[in-house]
Design a protein around this motif. Structure first.
Motif, PDB file in Angstrom:
ATOM      1  N   ASP A   1       1.942  -0.263  -1.018  1.00 36.69           N
ATOM      2  CA  ASP A   1       2.831  -0.973  -1.927  1.00 36.69           C
ATOM      3  C   ASP A   1       2.700  -2.481  -1.737  1.00 36.69           C
ATOM      4  O   ASP A   1       2.730  -2.994  -0.618  1.00 36.69           O
ATOM      5  CB  ASP A   1       4.276  -0.542  -1.651  1.00 36.69           C
ATOM      6  CG  ASP A   1       5.249  -1.096  -2.663  1.00 36.69           C
ATOM      7  OD1 ASP A   1       4.884  -1.194  -3.843  1.00 36.69           O
ATOM      8  OD2 ASP A   1       6.375  -1.450  -2.258  1.00 36.69           O
ATOM      9  N   GLY A   2       2.500  -3.199  -2.838  1.00 36.95           N
ATOM     10  CA  GLY A   2       2.407  -4.642  -2.803  1.00 36.95           C
ATOM     11  C   GLY A   2       1.017  -5.167  -2.529  1.00 36.95           C
ATOM     12  O   GLY A   2       0.830  -6.387  -2.438  1.00 36.95           O
ATOM     13  N   GLU A   3       0.016  -4.296  -2.381  1.00 32.33           N
ATOM     14  CA  GLU A   3      -1.346  -4.744  -2.127  1.00 32.33           C
ATOM     15  C   GLU A   3      -2.258  -4.358  -3.291  1.00 32.33           C
ATOM     16  O   GLU A   3      -1.942  -3.459  -4.077  1.00 32.33           O
ATOM     17  CB  GLU A   3      -1.864  -4.152  -0.807  1.00 32.33           C
ATOM     18  CG  GLU A   3      -1.053  -4.614   0.387  1.00 32.33           C
ATOM     19  CD  GLU A   3      -1.780  -4.381   1.706  1.00 32.33           C
ATOM     20  OE1 GLU A   3      -2.969  -3.996   1.677  1.00 32.33           O
ATOM     21  OE2 GLU A   3      -1.156  -4.597   2.763  1.00 32.33           O
ATOM     22  N   ASP A   4      -3.390  -5.051  -3.382  1.00 27.10           N
ATOM     23  CA  ASP A   4      -4.312  -4.782  -4.495  1.00 27.10           C
ATOM     24  C   ASP A   4      -5.687  -4.331  -4.011  1.00 27.10           C
ATOM     25  O   ASP A   4      -6.640  -4.268  -4.791  1.00 27.10           O
ATOM     26  CB  ASP A   4      -4.465  -6.034  -5.375  1.00 27.10           C
ATOM     27  CG  ASP A   4      -4.951  -7.254  -4.597  1.00 27.10           C
ATOM     28  OD1 ASP A   4      -5.272  -7.106  -3.398  1.00 27.10           O
ATOM     29  OD2 ASP A   4      -4.997  -8.348  -5.189  1.00 27.10           O
ATOM     30  N   LYS A   5      -5.801  -4.000  -2.713  1.00 28.40           N
ATOM     31  CA  LYS A   5      -7.063  -3.535  -2.169  1.00 28.40           C
ATOM     32  C   LYS A   5      -6.814  -2.236  -1.416  1.00 28.40           C
ATOM     33  O   LYS A   5      -5.924  -2.159  -0.568  1.00 28.40           O
ATOM     34  CB  LYS A   5      -7.647  -4.588  -1.215  1.00 28.40           C
ATOM     35  CG  LYS A   5      -9.005  -4.222  -0.660  1.00 28.40           C
ATOM     36  CD  LYS A   5      -9.522  -5.343   0.254  1.00 28.40           C
ATOM     37  CE  LYS A   5     -10.894  -4.994   0.833  1.00 28.40           C
ATOM     38  NZ  LYS A   5     -11.403  -6.075   1.715  1.00 28.40           N
ATOM     39  N   PRO A   6      -7.578  -1.181  -1.711  1.00 26.18           N
ATOM     40  CA  PRO A   6      -7.346   0.096  -1.032  1.00 26.18           C
ATOM     41  C   PRO A   6      -7.663   0.022   0.450  1.00 26.18           C
ATOM     42  O   PRO A   6      -8.445  -0.821   0.907  1.00 26.18           O
ATOM     43  CB  PRO A   6      -8.293   1.056  -1.761  1.00 26.18           C
ATOM     44  CG  PRO A   6      -9.370   0.188  -2.323  1.00 26.18           C
ATOM     45  CD  PRO A   6      -8.696  -1.101  -2.680  1.00 26.18           C
ATOM     46  N   LEU A   7      -7.068   0.914   1.192  1.00 29.69           N
ATOM     47  CA  LEU A   7      -7.302   0.987   2.624  1.00 29.69           C
ATOM     48  C   LEU A   7      -8.683   1.565   2.919  1.00 29.69           C
ATOM     49  O   LEU A   7      -9.203   2.388   2.165  1.00 29.69           O
ATOM     50  CB  LEU A   7      -6.251   1.881   3.284  1.00 29.69           C
ATOM     51  CG  LEU A   7      -4.797   1.419   3.237  1.00 29.69           C
ATOM     52  CD1 LEU A   7      -3.899   2.508   3.816  1.00 29.69           C
ATOM     53  CD2 LEU A   7      -4.626   0.123   4.015  1.00 29.69           C
ATOM     54  N   LYS A   8      -9.252   1.146   4.036  1.00 31.43           N
ATOM     55  CA  LYS A   8     -10.479   1.785   4.498  1.00 31.43           C
ATOM     56  C   LYS A   8     -10.146   3.214   4.933  1.00 31.43           C
ATOM     57  O   LYS A   8      -9.013   3.507   5.334  1.00 31.43           O
ATOM     58  CB  LYS A   8     -11.067   1.016   5.677  1.00 31.43           C
ATOM     59  CG  LYS A   8     -11.590  -0.367   5.311  1.00 31.43           C
ATOM     60  CD  LYS A   8     -12.151  -1.079   6.530  1.00 31.43           C
ATOM     61  CE  LYS A   8     -12.695  -2.456   6.146  1.00 31.43           C
ATOM     62  NZ  LYS A   8     -13.238  -3.189   7.329  1.00 31.43           N
TER      63      LYS A   8
ATOM     64  N   GLN B   1       0.741  -1.151   9.198  1.00 30.71           N
ATOM     65  CA  GLN B   1      -0.110  -0.258   8.408  1.00 30.71           C
ATOM     66  C   GLN B   1       0.233   1.220   8.585  1.00 30.71           C
ATOM     67  O   GLN B   1       0.359   1.951   7.589  1.00 30.71           O
ATOM     68  CB  GLN B   1      -1.588  -0.477   8.740  1.00 30.71           C
ATOM     69  CG  GLN B   1      -2.525   0.368   7.893  1.00 30.71           C
ATOM     70  CD  GLN B   1      -3.976   0.010   8.076  1.00 30.71           C
ATOM     71  OE1 GLN B   1      -4.288  -1.083   8.548  1.00 30.71           O
ATOM     72  NE2 GLN B   1      -4.865   0.902   7.709  1.00 30.71           N
ATOM     73  N   VAL B   2       0.381   1.684   9.810  1.00 30.16           N
ATOM     74  CA  VAL B   2       0.643   3.112  10.018  1.00 30.16           C
ATOM     75  C   VAL B   2       1.955   3.516   9.361  1.00 30.16           C
ATOM     76  O   VAL B   2       2.035   4.537   8.657  1.00 30.16           O
ATOM     77  CB  VAL B   2       0.667   3.443  11.522  1.00 30.16           C
ATOM     78  CG1 VAL B   2       1.067   4.906  11.735  1.00 30.16           C
ATOM     79  CG2 VAL B   2      -0.696   3.177  12.148  1.00 30.16           C
ATOM     80  N   ARG B   3       2.985   2.738   9.552  1.00 22.11           N
ATOM     81  CA  ARG B   3       4.284   3.058   8.962  1.00 22.11           C
ATOM     82  C   ARG B   3       4.205   3.082   7.436  1.00 22.11           C
ATOM     83  O   ARG B   3       4.783   3.964   6.773  1.00 22.11           O
ATOM     84  CB  ARG B   3       5.331   2.036   9.429  1.00 22.11           C
ATOM     85  CG  ARG B   3       5.539   2.038  10.942  1.00 22.11           C
ATOM     86  CD  ARG B   3       6.571   1.001  11.369  1.00 22.11           C
ATOM     87  NE  ARG B   3       6.629   0.869  12.805  1.00 22.11           N
ATOM     88  CZ  ARG B   3       7.307   1.668  13.621  1.00 22.11           C
ATOM     89  NH1 ARG B   3       8.000   2.668  13.100  1.00 22.11           N
ATOM     90  NH2 ARG B   3       7.297   1.481  14.927  1.00 22.11           N
ATOM     91  N   ARG B   4       3.482   2.124   6.873  1.00 19.39           N
ATOM     92  CA  ARG B   4       3.371   2.050   5.414  1.00 19.39           C
ATOM     93  C   ARG B   4       2.502   3.171   4.850  1.00 19.39           C
ATOM     94  O   ARG B   4       2.732   3.648   3.733  1.00 19.39           O
ATOM     95  CB  ARG B   4       2.826   0.687   5.011  1.00 19.39           C
ATOM     96  CG  ARG B   4       3.775  -0.467   5.344  1.00 19.39           C
ATOM     97  CD  ARG B   4       3.097  -1.801   5.232  1.00 19.39           C
ATOM     98  NE  ARG B   4       2.791  -2.143   3.858  1.00 19.39           N
ATOM     99  CZ  ARG B   4       1.890  -3.050   3.499  1.00 19.39           C
ATOM    100  NH1 ARG B   4       1.169  -3.674   4.435  1.00 19.39           N
ATOM    101  NH2 ARG B   4       1.695  -3.317   2.224  1.00 19.39           N
TER     102      ARG B   4
ATOM    103  N   PHE C   1       2.291   6.284   6.067  1.00 21.27           N
ATOM    104  CA  PHE C   1       3.104   7.490   5.990  1.00 21.27           C
ATOM    105  C   PHE C   1       4.205   7.349   4.933  1.00 21.27           C
ATOM    106  O   PHE C   1       4.574   8.327   4.266  1.00 21.27           O
ATOM    107  CB  PHE C   1       3.683   7.830   7.359  1.00 21.27           C
ATOM    108  CG  PHE C   1       2.709   8.516   8.272  1.00 21.27           C
ATOM    109  CD1 PHE C   1       2.335   9.836   8.034  1.00 21.27           C
ATOM    110  CD2 PHE C   1       2.139   7.847   9.333  1.00 21.27           C
ATOM    111  CE1 PHE C   1       1.413  10.480   8.856  1.00 21.27           C
ATOM    112  CE2 PHE C   1       1.216   8.476  10.168  1.00 21.27           C
ATOM    113  CZ  PHE C   1       0.850   9.804   9.924  1.00 21.27           C
ATOM    114  N   ALA C   2       4.722   6.136   4.762  1.00 16.83           N
ATOM    115  CA  ALA C   2       5.711   5.919   3.699  1.00 16.83           C
ATOM    116  C   ALA C   2       5.109   6.224   2.337  1.00 16.83           C
ATOM    117  O   ALA C   2       5.791   6.754   1.443  1.00 16.83           O
ATOM    118  CB  ALA C   2       6.222   4.483   3.749  1.00 16.83           C
ATOM    119  N   ALA C   3       3.813   5.923   2.169  1.00 15.76           N
ATOM    120  CA  ALA C   3       3.134   6.196   0.897  1.00 15.76           C
ATOM    121  C   ALA C   3       3.022   7.687   0.623  1.00 15.76           C
ATOM    122  O   ALA C   3       2.840   8.097  -0.530  1.00 15.76           O
ATOM    123  CB  ALA C   3       1.742   5.558   0.896  1.00 15.76           C
TER     124      ALA C   3
END
Length: 243
Positions: free
Chosen positions: A156-163, A186-189, A191-193
Motif C-alpha cells: 500500500d502506498g508504493e508503485d514498485k512491486p516487491l522482489k 516490510q514484513v509487517r506490511r 502480511f497486512a497485504a
C-alpha cells in the motif's frame, strides 16, 4: 597517529580526559610500561586500564536486539546504544546500525563504523538475504507463499512491486520469511497485504550469519569470517532465536 588522538577517536574520552589518563599511567604497553601522549605503539600492544583497546576503525558487531529498543541515538526511551559500552557512541568514525529494526522487532542487528561495508550490505543490488520469523494474529490461508514469491505483490502506498521472497510455514500462525530487500516495515506490511497481522517478529539471520546462541540484549565482535557470512546465502536449517 598520536596516542591521545587514537584513544579519543576510540571513545575513551575527550583529548583532555585521555591526556589525563595517560599522565596517570593508566595507558601502558603489554609489558606494563606507561606510554606517553606522543607514543606510536601498535594498536594491539596498547592497554587501557589493563584491558586491550577496542578494535580500530573497521569494527563490526552483532547485537541480539530485544523488543522495546529503538535504532537511534536521539529518540527518547530505550535505545540500542544503551546495550553497548558508552564509549562506542563517541567513536570516530561513528558506529552506526546497518539498517534498522523497529521498536517491536527483535533479533540480529549489525553495527559498523566502516561506511563502505555498511553501504555494501544495504545496497539494493547486493540483495543480502535477511531471514525473519513471524507470529501472526490469524491462521495462514495457504496462498501467502505464492503471493510473496510472485514478484508482483504491491504494498500500500508504493508503485514498485516487491522482489520475490520465500515463505516457510512453521505452524498455523507462524512463518519464516526470507527477504532480498529492505523496505519500511516490510514484513509487517506484506502480511497486512494478505489480510493478516504480525504480533511478534524476529530477524534471525543476515546472509548466513546467525545469532549462534547470542543471548538477547548481548553483542559480540565479528571477525573476517563472520563478515563474509553476511554475503553468503542462507543454507540448512535455521535455529530459533536466542533467548
Amino acid at each position: 597517529m598520536r596516542l591521545v588522538r587514537l584513544l579519543a577517536n576510540l571513545g575513551y574520552g575527550t583529548r583532555k580526559e585521555v591526556a589525563l589518563a595517560i599522565r596517570n599511567g593508566w595507558v601502558t604497553d603489554r609489558a606494563g610500561r606507561p606510554l606517553t601522549a606522543d607514543a606510536r605503539t601498535p594498536h594491539e600492544d596498547i592497554l587501557f586500564d589493563d584491558e586491550p583497546l577496542d578494535p580500530a576503525p573497521g569494527m563490526v558487531l552483532l547485537l541480539n536486539k530485544p523488543v522495546g529498543y529503538t535504532c537511534s541515538t536521539k529518540d527518547r526511551g530505550r535505545l540500542v546504544y544503551d546495550l553497548l559500552p558508552d564509549r562506542f557512541r563517541l567513536r570516530k568514525p561513528v558506529l552506526s546500525t546497518v539498517g534498522r529494526l523497529d521498536r517491536d522487532t527483535s533479533g540480529a542487528l549489525l553495527f559498523t563504523d566502516d561506511g563502505v561495508l555498511l553501504h555494501r550490505i544495504i545496497a539494493p543490488k547486493s540483495e543480502v538475504p535477511k531471514v525473519y520469523e513471524a507470529e501472526l494474529d490469524r491462521p495462514l490461508k495457504g496462498d501467502e507463499a505464492a503471493q510473496f514469491a510472485s514478484g508482483t505483490l504491491m504494498l500500500d502506498g508504493e508503485d514498485k512491486p516487491l522482489k520475490p521472497a520465500e515463505l516457510e510455514v512453521l505452524g498455523e500462525r507462524r512463518a519464516r520469511l526470507t527477504l532480498h530487500e529492505g523496505r519500511y516495515h516490510q514484513v509487517r506490511r506484506m502480511f497486512a497485504a494478505t489480510g493478516n497481522h504480525v504480533t511478534a517478529l524476529a530477524r534471525i539471520r543476515i546472509g548466513a550469519l546467525t545469532l549462534d546462541g547470542l543471548a538477547e540484549g548481548t553483542w559480540r565482535l565479528l571477525d573476517e569470517r563472520d563478515v563474509a557470512k553476511i554475503f553468503a546465502p542462507p543454507s540448512g536449517n535455521v535455529p530459533p532465536p536466542a533467548t
